[in-house]
Design a protein around this motif. Structure first.
Motif, PDB file in Angstrom:
ATOM      1  N   SER A 132       0.514  -2.556  -5.483  1.00  0.00           N
ATOM      2  CA  SER A 132       0.162  -1.211  -5.937  1.00  0.00           C
ATOM      3  C   SER A 132       1.370  -0.448  -6.453  1.00  0.00           C
ATOM      4  O   SER A 132       1.233   0.561  -7.141  1.00  0.00           O
ATOM      5  CB  SER A 132      -0.494  -0.426  -4.793  1.00  0.00           C
ATOM      6  OG  SER A 132       0.382  -0.353  -3.672  1.00  0.00           O
ATOM      7  N   SER A 133       2.586  -0.950  -6.141  1.00  0.00           N
ATOM      8  CA  SER A 133       3.804  -0.277  -6.617  1.00  0.00           C
ATOM      9  C   SER A 133       4.321  -0.871  -7.919  1.00  0.00           C
ATOM     10  O   SER A 133       5.368  -0.476  -8.413  1.00  0.00           O
ATOM     11  CB  SER A 133       4.891  -0.362  -5.539  1.00  0.00           C
ATOM     12  OG  SER A 133       5.152  -1.715  -5.192  1.00  0.00           O
ATOM     13  N   GLY A 134       3.596  -1.840  -8.477  1.00  0.00           N
ATOM     14  CA  GLY A 134       3.977  -2.373  -9.776  1.00  0.00           C
ATOM     15  C   GLY A 134       4.739  -3.677  -9.748  1.00  0.00           C
ATOM     16  O   GLY A 134       5.095  -4.200 -10.810  1.00  0.00           O
ATOM     17  N   GLY A 135       5.006  -4.221  -8.560  1.00  0.00           N
ATOM     18  CA  GLY A 135       5.703  -5.493  -8.463  1.00  0.00           C
ATOM     19  C   GLY A 135       4.730  -6.638  -8.272  1.00  0.00           C
ATOM     20  O   GLY A 135       3.565  -6.576  -8.688  1.00  0.00           O
ATOM     21  N   TYR A 136       5.220  -7.690  -7.625  1.00  0.00           N
ATOM     22  CA  TYR A 136       4.413  -8.882  -7.415  1.00  0.00           C
ATOM     23  C   TYR A 136       4.609  -9.369  -5.977  1.00  0.00           C
ATOM     24  O   TYR A 136       5.605  -9.058  -5.334  1.00  0.00           O
ATOM     25  CB  TYR A 136       4.818 -10.001  -8.384  1.00  0.00           C
ATOM     26  CG  TYR A 136       4.734  -9.594  -9.833  1.00  0.00           C
ATOM     27  CD1 TYR A 136       3.558  -9.758 -10.566  1.00  0.00           C
ATOM     28  CD2 TYR A 136       5.846  -9.035 -10.476  1.00  0.00           C
ATOM     29  CE1 TYR A 136       3.481  -9.377 -11.896  1.00  0.00           C
ATOM     30  CE2 TYR A 136       5.776  -8.652 -11.804  1.00  0.00           C
ATOM     31  CZ  TYR A 136       4.596  -8.823 -12.502  1.00  0.00           C
ATOM     32  OH  TYR A 136       4.525  -8.435 -13.810  1.00  0.00           O
ATOM     33  N   ASP A 189       0.855  -1.184   0.000  1.00  0.00           N
ATOM     34  CA  ASP A 189       0.000   0.000   0.000  1.00  0.00           C
ATOM     35  C   ASP A 189       0.890   1.233   0.000  1.00  0.00           C
ATOM     36  O   ASP A 189       1.469   1.592   1.021  1.00  0.00           O
ATOM     37  CB  ASP A 189      -0.908  -0.013   1.236  1.00  0.00           C
ATOM     38  CG  ASP A 189      -1.915   1.128   1.228  1.00  0.00           C
ATOM     39  OD1 ASP A 189      -1.788   2.039   0.365  1.00  0.00           O
ATOM     40  OD2 ASP A 189      -2.820   1.133   2.076  1.00  0.00           O
ATOM     41  N   THR A 190       1.003   1.897  -1.151  1.00  0.00           N
ATOM     42  CA  THR A 190       1.920   3.033  -1.279  1.00  0.00           C
ATOM     43  C   THR A 190       1.440   4.270  -0.526  1.00  0.00           C
ATOM     44  O   THR A 190       2.159   5.257  -0.460  1.00  0.00           O
ATOM     45  CB  THR A 190       2.112   3.395  -2.763  1.00  0.00           C
ATOM     46  OG1 THR A 190       0.833   3.634  -3.377  1.00  0.00           O
ATOM     47  CG2 THR A 190       2.820   2.268  -3.504  1.00  0.00           C
ATOM     48  N   SER A 191       0.225   4.236   0.053  1.00  0.00           N
ATOM     49  CA  SER A 191      -0.239   5.369   0.858  1.00  0.00           C
ATOM     50  C   SER A 191       0.379   5.345   2.254  1.00  0.00           C
ATOM     51  O   SER A 191       0.274   6.308   3.008  1.00  0.00           O
ATOM     52  CB  SER A 191      -1.765   5.368   0.961  1.00  0.00           C
ATOM     53  OG  SER A 191      -2.214   4.244   1.715  1.00  0.00           O
TER      54      SER A 191
END
Length: 235
Positions: A185-189, A72-74
Motif C-alpha cells: 500500500s506504500s508503493g513498494g513490493y 498497511d499504512t493505517s
C-alpha cells in the motif's frame, strides 16, 4: 550485546568474498543507501549496528522513529533506529585506515552498477549471510495468530532486489517456495515465504550464527518466539 565486536572476523577488503562482507552488503541493500561519497545503513537492532560498524567503520547515531507499517499504512509503529554513516562530511572512514569511501573513489568502486543495482557475485559462497543481512534489512518475521503459522516476508521499493532474494532462497538447501511479488500500500513490493516452509527456512537462516556473530539478536529472538507460538498453537 551478545557478541563483542572484537570477535567479529573482518577481511581487510570490504568487497572481498567473506561472510562478514556478505552480511554487511545484505544490510546495505536491504535498508541502506549508497552514493558517490557516502553509505548509510539503518537497523533497529543495536547489536547488529555495532557489528556493521565493526565490519566497515563509520559513525553510529541512535534515534527513535515512528513509521507506517509496510503492508498497511493505517498502522504505525515506534522503534529504535541506529544509522551507520560511512564517508561524507564527518561520516567516518573504514577501520583499516583507507581514505575515501571504504578506500574507493566513489560508488562505482563498490558492488553497485551505474543504475544503482547491486552486484553480489563476490559473495556467492556466503548466500546465507547475504540473505540474513537482507532479511534483517528489509524483511519481517511474525507469528500469524489467525493461522498459527510463522510468517517471513521481504519488503522493498526495488523489485529487482526482491527477485534476487527470491533466487537466493530458491538456491538454498532448504525447500522454501515463495510468493510472486505483490505491491504494498506504500508503493513498494513484497513477497512471503510459504508458511509451511518458513520454520525450516528461518531455522536454517540463523543456524550457527553465533559462531560468526553476524546476526541481529532481536530478530533471532523474534523468530524463536514465533516458532514457539506456532508449536503451542498446534498442540
Amino acid at each position: 550485546m551478545s557478541e563483542p565486536r572484537s570477535k567479529i572476523e573482518v577481511p581487510s577488503d570490504p568487497l572481498a568474498g567473506h561472510a562478514a562482507t556478505a552480511y554487511f552488503w545484505g544490510h546495505v541493500a536491504g535498508s541502506g543507501d549508497v552514493s558517490d561519497d557516502r553509505i548509510e545503513v539503518v537497523t533497529n537492532d543495536e547489536a547488529s549496528a555495532q557489528v556493521l560498524a565493526a565490519i566497515a567503520g563509520g559513525d553510529l547515531e541512535h534515534d527513535t522513529t515512528t513509521r507506517d507499517y509496510a503492508h498497511d499504512t493505517s498502522i504505525t509503529r515506534t522503534e529504535d533506529e541506529y544509522t551507520l554513516s560511512i564517508g561524507g562530511d564527518g561520516g567516518g572512514s573504514s577501520e583499516n585506515g583507507d581514505s575515501g569511501l571504504l578506500g574507493r573513489s566513489g560508488a562505482l568502486g563498490l558492488p553497485v552498477d551505474g543504475r544503482g543495482n547491486y552486484r553480489f557475485g563476490a559473495f556467492s559462497n556466503y548466500d546465507r549471510e547475504l540473505l540474513r543481512g537482507l532479511l534483517e534489512g528489509c524483511g519481517t518475521i511474525c507469528f500469524k495468530s489467525s493461522s498459527g503459522t510463522v510468517g517471513i516476508s521481504f519488503v522493498h521499493d526495488d523489485a529487482d532486489l526482491l527477485e534476487f532474494a527470491q533466487d537466493l532462497i530458491a538456491d538454498c538447501p532448504v525447500t522454501a517456495p515463495v510468493d510472486d511479488l505483490s505491491e504494498t500500500s506504500s508503493g513498494g513490493y513484497w513477497f512471503g515465504v510459504d508458511d509451511d516452509a518458513a520454520p525450516d527456512f528461518g531455522t536454517w537462516l540463523y543456524e550457527n550464527c553465533e559462531e560468526t556473530g553476524l546476526f541481529a539478536p532481536s530478530r533471532r529472538r523474534k523468530l524463536e518466539r514465533s516458532l514457539e507460538q506456532a508449536e503451542a498453537y498446534d498442540e
